[in-house]
Motif scaffolding. Structure first.
Motif, short mmCIF file in Angstrom:
data_model
loop_
_atom_site.label_atom_id
_atom_site.label_comp_id
_atom_site.label_asym_id
_atom_site.label_seq_id
_atom_site.Cartn_x
_atom_site.Cartn_y
_atom_site.Cartn_z
N ALA A 195 -2.43 -5.79 31.69
CA ALA A 195 -1.60 -6.78 32.40
C ALA A 195 -2.41 -7.49 33.48
O ALA A 195 -2.28 -8.71 33.67
N MET A 196 -3.24 -6.73 34.17
CA MET A 196 -4.11 -7.33 35.19
C MET A 196 -5.10 -8.30 34.56
O MET A 196 -5.36 -9.39 35.08
N LEU A 197 -5.68 -7.89 33.44
CA LEU A 197 -6.62 -8.76 32.74
C LEU A 197 -5.94 -10.06 32.30
O LEU A 197 -6.51 -11.15 32.45
N GLN A 198 -4.73 -9.93 31.78
CA GLN A 198 -3.99 -11.13 31.36
C GLN A 198 -3.74 -12.05 32.56
O GLN A 198 -3.87 -13.27 32.45
N LEU A 199 -3.40 -11.46 33.70
CA LEU A 199 -3.17 -12.24 34.91
C LEU A 199 -4.42 -13.03 35.30
O LEU A 199 -4.36 -14.24 35.57
N VAL A 200 -5.57 -12.35 35.31
CA VAL A 200 -6.82 -13.02 35.70
C VAL A 200 -7.16 -14.12 34.72
O VAL A 200 -7.52 -15.25 35.11
N TYR A 201 -7.05 -13.83 33.43
CA TYR A 201 -7.36 -14.82 32.39
C TYR A 201 -6.46 -16.05 32.52
O TYR A 201 -6.95 -17.19 32.54
N ASP A 202 -5.17 -15.82 32.65
CA ASP A 202 -4.23 -16.95 32.78
C ASP A 202 -4.54 -17.77 34.03
O ASP A 202 -4.48 -19.01 34.00
N ARG A 203 -4.85 -17.07 35.10
CA ARG A 203 -5.11 -17.74 36.37
C ARG A 203 -6.36 -18.63 36.26
O ARG A 203 -6.37 -19.78 36.72
N ILE A 204 -7.40 -18.12 35.65
CA ILE A 204 -8.65 -18.89 35.52
C ILE A 204 -8.45 -20.09 34.60
O ILE A 204 -8.86 -21.21 34.93
N ARG A 205 -7.83 -19.87 33.45
CA ARG A 205 -7.59 -20.99 32.53
C ARG A 205 -6.77 -22.09 33.19
O ARG A 205 -7.12 -23.28 33.13
N ARG A 206 -5.68 -21.69 33.85
CA ARG A 206 -4.80 -22.66 34.49
C ARG A 206 -5.51 -23.35 35.66
O ARG A 206 -5.33 -24.54 35.90
N ALA A 207 -6.32 -22.59 36.39
CA ALA A 207 -7.01 -23.14 37.57
C ALA A 207 -7.99 -24.23 37.18
O ALA A 207 -8.11 -25.25 37.87
N PHE A 208 -8.72 -24.04 36.10
CA PHE A 208 -9.63 -25.09 35.65
C PHE A 208 -8.85 -26.37 35.30
O PHE A 208 -9.24 -27.48 35.69
N GLN A 209 -7.74 -26.20 34.58
CA GLN A 209 -6.96 -27.37 34.18
C GLN A 209 -6.35 -28.06 35.39
O GLN A 209 -6.38 -29.30 35.51
N THR A 210 -5.81 -27.27 36.33
CA THR A 210 -5.21 -27.85 37.53
C THR A 210 -6.26 -28.61 38.34
O THR A 210 -6.01 -29.71 38.84
N GLY A 211 -7.45 -28.02 38.46
CA GLY A 211 -8.52 -28.69 39.18
C GLY A 211 -8.88 -30.02 38.56
O GLY A 211 -9.03 -31.03 39.26
N MET A 212 -9.01 -30.05 37.24
CA MET A 212 -9.38 -31.31 36.58
C MET A 212 -8.23 -32.32 36.61
O MET A 212 -8.47 -33.54 36.56
N ASP A 213 -7.00 -31.85 36.70
CA ASP A 213 -5.87 -32.76 36.88
C ASP A 213 -5.92 -33.45 38.24
O ASP A 213 -5.27 -34.47 38.45
N HIS A 214 -6.68 -32.86 39.17
CA HIS A 214 -6.85 -33.42 40.52
C HIS A 214 -8.32 -33.78 40.75
O HIS A 214 -8.84 -33.59 41.86
N LYS A 215 -8.98 -34.29 39.74
CA LYS A 215 -10.42 -34.50 39.80
C LYS A 215 -10.84 -35.35 40.99
O LYS A 215 -11.79 -35.02 41.71
N LYS A 216 -10.16 -36.46 41.22
CA LYS A 216 -10.52 -37.34 42.35
C LYS A 216 -10.42 -36.57 43.67
O LYS A 216 -11.31 -36.64 44.52
N GLU A 217 -9.36 -35.81 43.79
CA GLU A 217 -9.13 -35.06 45.02
C GLU A 217 -10.18 -33.96 45.22
O GLU A 217 -10.66 -33.75 46.35
N ILE A 218 -10.54 -33.27 44.14
CA ILE A 218 -11.50 -32.18 44.31
C ILE A 218 -12.88 -32.71 44.68
O ILE A 218 -13.60 -32.10 45.47
N ILE A 219 -13.25 -33.86 44.12
CA ILE A 219 -14.54 -34.45 44.47
C ILE A 219 -14.54 -34.90 45.92
O ILE A 219 -15.48 -34.61 46.68
N GLU A 220 -13.48 -35.58 46.32
CA GLU A 220 -13.40 -36.07 47.70
C GLU A 220 -13.39 -34.92 48.71
O GLU A 220 -13.87 -35.06 49.84
N SER A 221 -12.91 -33.75 48.28
CA SER A 221 -12.82 -32.61 49.20
C SER A 221 -14.19 -32.07 49.58
O SER A 221 -14.33 -31.43 50.63
#
Length: 279
Positions: A195-221
């Motif tokens: 369950a912990m492994l699933q949590l980490v995997y889901d978090r990492i996959r989602r985090a990459f997608q969320t970051g790229m959905d905010h690409k302009k913002e992450i670069i400006e940061s």
């Protein structure tokens, strides 16, 4: 069990993940940030449960690790942030002295494969701390730099030196894609804490997608703190660096492992065992 211990590569090539961690994706995770060499050592010595590590580390420790599917650091050609900087053309390098950054492991093997396989060179290699301000020590012919240091050099080339992008050289030599880093989990952790492994995997996959959905913002940061322009990072994050571990990238990884084994850089060609997670 306490929070999963997760290693995070402290380079711009994972900026979408870094940004997402800073905006809540790290909740419930104990994050350790470091250069690949440090995280490599920590995962092998069980100081981390999951980490982004140099892809060659999995080959050397495949009995104790499993690979998280669908995430990696990879390119299809030029990478910009793994550079050989040389005083002479690459074709003229033979038994010269080459300094390797102490921050990585995959890039060391990649350079040795390329220089021997494509150029017939067998240099003398030494690991040492090097900086982009003085990339080649006086006693050496060339140096290998990675990460943000190499990316800075990529955009600030000196006219009297030669620069070789190892992603481009790998593509030219093999015609294949290249995987520089994987996310791996300790097998014991994966088996005992699904369950912990699933949590980490889901978090990492989602985090990459969320970051790229905010690409302009992450670069400006990061612009106030990093010596790059918006355009440079916009090109680097997305068109250049990829984070999806597709079948084509896995084929390139297998080729890398096969060539590394031929040169005795790894003891055996590992089976790539994917973690048992819901995708």
């Amino acid at each position: 069990m306490s929070c999963p211990r997760v290693g995070h590569i402290n380079f711009l090539n994972v900026l979408p993940l870094t940004w997402s961690y800073a905006h809540g994706a790290d909740q419930g995770l104990a994050i350790t940030r470091g250069v690949p060499a440090v995280l490599n050592n920590d995962i092998v010595n069980h100081r981390l449960d999951v980490a982004g590590v140099s892809s060659i580390v999995y080959a050397r420790n495949s009995e104790d690790l499993v690979v998280l599917p669908d995430v990696c650091i990879s390119t299809d050609g030029a990478v910009q942030s793994i550079l050989l900087v040389s005083r002479k053309p690459i074709d003229d390098i033979k038994d010269d002295k080459i300094i390797l950054t102490a921050k990585s492991a995959t890039s060391h093997c990649l350079l040795k494969i390329i220089l021997r396989g494509a150029y017939g060179a067998i240099p003398n290699y030494f690991v040492r701390h090097i900086t982009p301000e003085a990339p080649i020590p006086e006693d050496a012919t060339a140096s290998l730099l990675i990460g943000d240091d190499a990316l800075w050099l990529y955009h600030h080339k000196q006219p009297d030196l030669y620069y070789y992008d190892l992603g481009h050289e790998w593509k030219k030599m093999t015609g294949q894609k290249m995987v520089y880093a994987l996310w791996v989990a300790n097998k014991t952790f994966a088996e005992q804490n699904p369950a912990m492994l699933q949590l980490v995997y889901d978090r990492i996959r989602r985090a990459f997608q969320t970051g790229m959905d905010h690409k302009k913002e992450i670069i400006e940061s990061v612009l106030p703190h990093k010596p790059f322009t918006y355009g440079q990072l916009d090109d680097y994050l997305g068109p250049t660096i990829h984070w999806d571990l597709t079948e084509e990238y896995l084929e390139g990884l297998k080729t890398f492992y096969s060539l590394a084994h031929q040169m005795n850089l790894i003891e055996h060609i590992p089976e790539i065992k994917l973690a048992n997670v819901k995708r």
